[in-house]
Each structure stands twice: as C-alpha cells, then as structure tokens.
Design a protein around this motif. Structure first.
Motif, PDB file in Angstrom:
ATOM      1  N   MET A 111       0.827  -1.209   0.000  1.00  0.00           N
ATOM      2  CA  MET A 111       0.000   0.000   0.000  1.00  0.00           C
ATOM      3  C   MET A 111       0.857   1.253   0.000  1.00  0.00           C
ATOM      4  SD  MET A 111      -2.871  -1.061   2.839  1.00  0.00           S
ATOM      5  CE  MET A 111      -3.264   0.621   3.215  1.00  0.00           C
ATOM      6  N   VAL A 112       1.827   1.267   0.893  1.00  0.00           N
ATOM      7  CA  VAL A 112       2.643   2.464   1.079  1.00  0.00           C
ATOM      8  C   VAL A 112       3.535   2.711  -0.136  1.00  0.00           C
ATOM      9  CG1 VAL A 112       4.581   3.358   2.400  1.00  0.00           C
ATOM     10  CG2 VAL A 112       2.595   2.456   3.583  1.00  0.00           C
ATOM     11  N   CYS A 115       1.881   4.211  -3.173  1.00  0.00           N
ATOM     12  CA  CYS A 115       1.328   5.562  -3.057  1.00  0.00           C
ATOM     13  C   CYS A 115       2.128   6.555  -3.879  1.00  0.00           C
ATOM     14  CB  CYS A 115       1.316   5.980  -1.581  1.00  0.00           C
ATOM     15  SG  CYS A 115       0.605   7.603  -1.326  1.00  0.00           S
ATOM     16  N   HIS A 117       1.611   9.714  -3.829  1.00  0.00           N
ATOM     17  CA  HIS A 117       1.615  10.985  -3.107  1.00  0.00           C
ATOM     18  C   HIS A 117       0.840  12.071  -3.837  1.00  0.00           C
ATOM     19  CE1 HIS A 117       4.545   8.938  -0.708  1.00  0.00           C
ATOM     20  NE2 HIS A 117       5.264   8.732  -1.787  1.00  0.00           N
ATOM     21  N   GLY A 118      -0.191  11.634  -4.525  1.00  0.00           N
ATOM     22  CA  GLY A 118      -1.038  12.604  -5.225  1.00  0.00           C
ATOM     23  C   GLY A 118      -2.301  12.876  -4.434  1.00  0.00           C
ATOM     24  N   HIS A 119      -3.462  12.728  -5.124  1.00  0.00           N
ATOM     25  CA  HIS A 119      -4.713  13.007  -4.440  1.00  0.00           C
ATOM     26  C   HIS A 119      -5.368  11.723  -3.971  1.00  0.00           C
ATOM     27  CE1 HIS A 119      -5.279  17.256  -6.279  1.00  0.00           C
ATOM     28  NE2 HIS A 119      -4.216  17.147  -5.503  1.00  0.00           N
ATOM     29  N   CYS A 123      -5.358   7.328  -4.621  1.00  0.00           N
ATOM     30  CA  CYS A 123      -4.488   6.899  -3.529  1.00  0.00           C
ATOM     31  C   CYS A 123      -4.526   5.384  -3.372  1.00  0.00           C
ATOM     32  CB  CYS A 123      -4.918   7.556  -2.211  1.00  0.00           C
ATOM     33  SG  CYS A 123      -3.945   7.019  -0.792  1.00  0.00           S
ATOM     34  N   VAL A 125      -3.443   3.577  -0.969  1.00  0.00           N
ATOM     35  CA  VAL A 125      -3.820   3.171   0.382  1.00  0.00           C
ATOM     36  C   VAL A 125      -5.338   3.043   0.502  1.00  0.00           C
ATOM     37  CG1 VAL A 125      -3.843   3.882   2.805  1.00  0.00           C
ATOM     38  CG2 VAL A 125      -1.760   4.174   1.457  1.00  0.00           C
ATOM     39  N   ILE A 126      -6.022   4.111   0.099  1.00  0.00           N
ATOM     40  CA  ILE A 126      -7.484   4.111   0.180  1.00  0.00           C
ATOM     41  C   ILE A 126      -8.089   3.054  -0.740  1.00  0.00           C
ATOM     42  CG2 ILE A 126      -9.552   5.517  -0.171  1.00  0.00           C
ATOM     43  CD1 ILE A 126      -8.085   6.668   2.086  1.00  0.00           C
TER      44      ILE A 126
END
Lengths: 148, 148
Positions: A111-112, A115, A117-119, A123, A125-126
């Motif tokens: 997950m990490v 990512c 690192h955008g919106h 994402c 993670v979500i």
DNA sequence: CTTGCTCCTCCAGCGGCTAGAGGATGTAGC
DNA sequence: GCTACATCCTCTAGCCGCTGGAGGAGCAAG
C-alpha cells in the motif's frame, strides 16, 4: 528480610502501584501484611512473586496461565508437564501471530510503496482498503484475541 | 440499488450484526435508513463502507485512524499524504511488534527446549520466569497496546 | 499547625467489541 | 384468524488487564 512500602515494591519490581493492588485484588498476589496504619508491607517473597508475574506478563502469558504457573511454582514436587504445556501453547500463539503480522507487513508495504503521493482519488492506500481484492496476500486477518 | 436487512449486510460484509450496530453508534458507519418497522435498511454504499472498515480493522488500524481514512475517502480532491502517513505509522507499529514477538519466540523456545520434563523444582520454564536474568534476550516486553 | 507526601478504598474508564434481557414486528403454515 | 418461529429493536452489562481520579486518613518535617 526486607519489609517495604508499596512504592518501594513498585520501584523494585517494575510493577506500578495500582497494578500491584490489582494483582492482589484478583488473587494473583497473596495479600501482603499491613502495618499499624493499614498500609501494605511487602516482604522478599512478595517481591519475587511480583517479578515472576511481571516477567510472565512481558512474555504475554494470560493472567489465568500465570495463576497456574504460580501454583506450580509453589508445589515443586509436581511434574512440570503442565508448565511446559502452557509455555508451548504460548509459543504456538506467538508463532501464529508472527505469521499474521508478516502478512500484514507485506500488505502495508504494498500500500505504502504504491502511493504516488497525489490526491485521494488515486491513492493506493485508500483503494486497497476499499477493495480487499487488491490485496497482495489474502490471508491476513481474523486474529481472535489481541495481545502483543 | 440493493436494499438489505442487517442480517444480509452482516453476511455480505463479514461484519457481525452487533458490530454493525456498534459502528453506527460510534459514528464510524453513518446511520442507515429505516423501514416502516424501524428496521435498518442497508444500501450499497453502506456495504462498501462496512467492507472498508472490516478490511482496515483486519490490517490492525485503530478506529480513530479508520475514521480519518473514511473522511479522506469522502473527499477525493485532498492530498493523500494523510492517508499515507497513517499507513506508514501502522507499518512501523507492525514492524516493532514483529521484532518484539521474535524476541519472545526465542525466549519461549529456550524455555521449552530446556525443559527436561521432570519436576517443577528443576523446571526450566518456571526457573526462567522467576529469574529474568536467565533470559536469552533481555529486551522483550514493554509493549504498550495490545493489538494483533 | 500547616504543608506535603504517601497511603487507603472505591469507582469509572479505556478499546473494540460481544452477549443477553425483554419486547415488537414480520412471515409461514394450518 | 391463530400459532410458531425468525428477525429485529433498544438497553445494559461484561470481557481483559489494567489505569486514573476522587475523597479521605495518617505521618514527618519545618
């Protein structure tokens, strides 16, 4: 034979004051003596018992298991198979837990790392949380109790 | 758009009925609609939310963290750094926990292997618990919270 | 004689559920 | 229509292993 206050007993044993009283309340620690002002007075044996309990708790044994282990300690002529069984069961539990956590670790890393690192809309993670199907490893989860 | 009873929602989402009600009570799941007999009616969105929560719980996220993650999911234009940070923190926690458990495992194995299956008086398990000094590794213990 | 420290008991709260009491409503079969 | 049963509702209490606070007693030093 030292005789000490609850504060000293807490310092020596590393068990906090309210926890000592709690152990007494649930019968894990036999009620220590009292002085003229109704204050607890702890002897050497109480300290050893507290150290035993603390150590066992650190190793993740449940209070009931510790109770049994302490009972065994008090009867040295008994066979130690019961103690052995408790330790074995605990070991099996730890091993299972490690397996679960390694699966979680892999999952979380995926997950990490994914990512960007955008919106939130993109994402990883979500997204992963929303859709179990995206999991790297299916078989995380479903641990029953929650120690360590 | 399916509309289903709490029982069906529980079956579909894998979250137990009382737990669903509990999530509603603590505001993790928005209160679903009700039918003429005051019974909860779950829509697709509710199910998705339940699946999200369940998955996050399986990964060991705390309810507060899940609350934040759900809020983020609802606002897709936000940067995902907050979600990322939560996942990173969880990963760090998992790694720490694995380290602890590996130390415990070593400790427990030493105890169990040292057991001669004789009497309690010479039981390695009891001895080790009574005397922390006998530990193979000092640094087990002192984990604060107890998930997974 | 006041200040400050320690101690006592009792009770409430944490997290994340889980289980049960006691009652209302819905559905199926006769 | 009536009975049996399933399902639902709310409310409350309990689980584990502590942890913290209220409210009060007792003791020593200044």
């Amino acid at each position: 034979m030292r005789a000490m206050s609850i504060k000293d007993a807490a310092r020596e044993s590393g068990v906090k004051i309210p926890t000592i009283r709690y152990y007494e309340e649930i019968g894990l620690l036999p009620a220590p003596g009292r002085d003229g002002s109704n204050r607890r007075v702890f002897a050497e044996a109480d300290l050893q018992r507290l150290a035993f309990i603390r150590h066992a708790r650190e190793l993740g044994f449940e209070v009931d298991a510790i109770r049994t282990l302490l009972d065994l300690q008090d009867r040295p002529d008994q066979p130690c198979s019961a103690a052995d069984a408790i330790a074995q069961a605990r070991l099996a539990d730890v091993n299972q837990r490690i397996r679960s956590l390694l699966a979680l670790k892999a999952e979380l890393e995926a997950m990490v790392e994914g990512c960007r690192h955008g919106h939130v809309s993109e994402c990883r993670v979500i997204e992963t949380l929303a859709d179990h199907g995206r999991c790297v490893y299916e078989q995380h989860g479903a641990r029953k109790s929650g120690r360590l």
